[in-house]
Design a protein around this motif. Structure first.
Motif, PDB file in Angstrom:
ATOM      1  N   ALA A  25       0.830  -1.210   0.000  1.00  7.53           N
ATOM      2  CA  ALA A  25       0.000   0.000   0.000  1.00  7.53           C
ATOM      3  C   ALA A  25       0.866   1.263   0.000  1.00  7.53           C
ATOM      4  O   ALA A  25       0.604   2.201  -0.747  1.00  7.53           O
TER       5      ALA A  25
ATOM      6  N   SER B   8       2.813   1.588  -3.435  1.00  5.30           N
ATOM      7  CA  SER B   8       1.996   1.724  -4.646  1.00  5.30           C
ATOM      8  C   SER B   8       1.336   3.089  -4.759  1.00  5.30           C
ATOM      9  O   SER B   8       0.800   3.431  -5.805  1.00  5.30           O
TER      10      SER B   8
ATOM     11  N   ALA C 145      -1.321   3.872  -3.069  1.00  5.38           N
ATOM     12  CA  ALA C 145      -2.762   3.652  -2.927  1.00  5.38           C
ATOM     13  C   ALA C 145      -3.322   4.152  -1.599  1.00  5.38           C
ATOM     14  O   ALA C 145      -4.522   4.123  -1.390  1.00  5.38           O
TER      15      ALA C 145
END
Length: 150
Positions: free
Chosen positions: A106, A109, A111
């Protein structure tokens, strides 16, 4: 609160401190050796970070150039300031997943939106007082309901 990160002026002394986040609160032996080699006071904060104190600007600049490539985070916009996790598998027998891997995915990335804490079971070890807590299930991660206050 957020960890103190980056170059921190120590006031009239002319010295600076460096604030560094250790992703997921883990400091490798190699990172620790390089921090120790600076031979300066180190404060471990409640935010999974370090403050290396009482540095001249030249020493701080050199330390930053060495420690950042080793994985310590000095950028106050890094997702590592808002992503955390419990120990997870294989370190905890109750955990249903390798939550540190999920948290790393997470953070790397891009995100992540807001504070997110990954946990391997409903005990939610290490959960911060605010933000989203995602608990591992057989089908991925689900938000853990926060108790209501009042």
């Amino acid at each position: 609160g957020r960890p103190p990160v980056g170059w921190i002026d120590q006031g009239d002394s002319g010295e600076v401190a460096l604030g560094a986040v250790a992703p997921l609160g883990v400091l490798s032996a190699r990172q620790a050796q390089f921090v120790a080699a600076i031979d300066a006071p180190v404060v471990i904060t409640p935010w999974r970070s370090l403050l290396v104190c009482d540095l001249s600007e030249g020493v701080a600049d050199t330390a930053l150039r060495v420690l950042a490539p080793l994985g310590l985070v000095f950028d106050d916009t890094s997702p590592w300031l808002t992503v955390s996790a419990c120990v997870g598998s294989p370190g905890c027998e109750r955990s249903r997943a390798d939550v540190r891997a999920a948290a790393t995915d997470a953070a790397t990335s891009g995100a992540v939106r807001g504070a997110v804490h990954y946990v391997g079971c409903e005990r939610a070890c290490g959960s911060p007082p605010s933000g989203t807590v995602l608990v591992a299930t057989g089908e991925g991660y689900q938000p853990l309901p926060r108790p209501t206050v009042g």
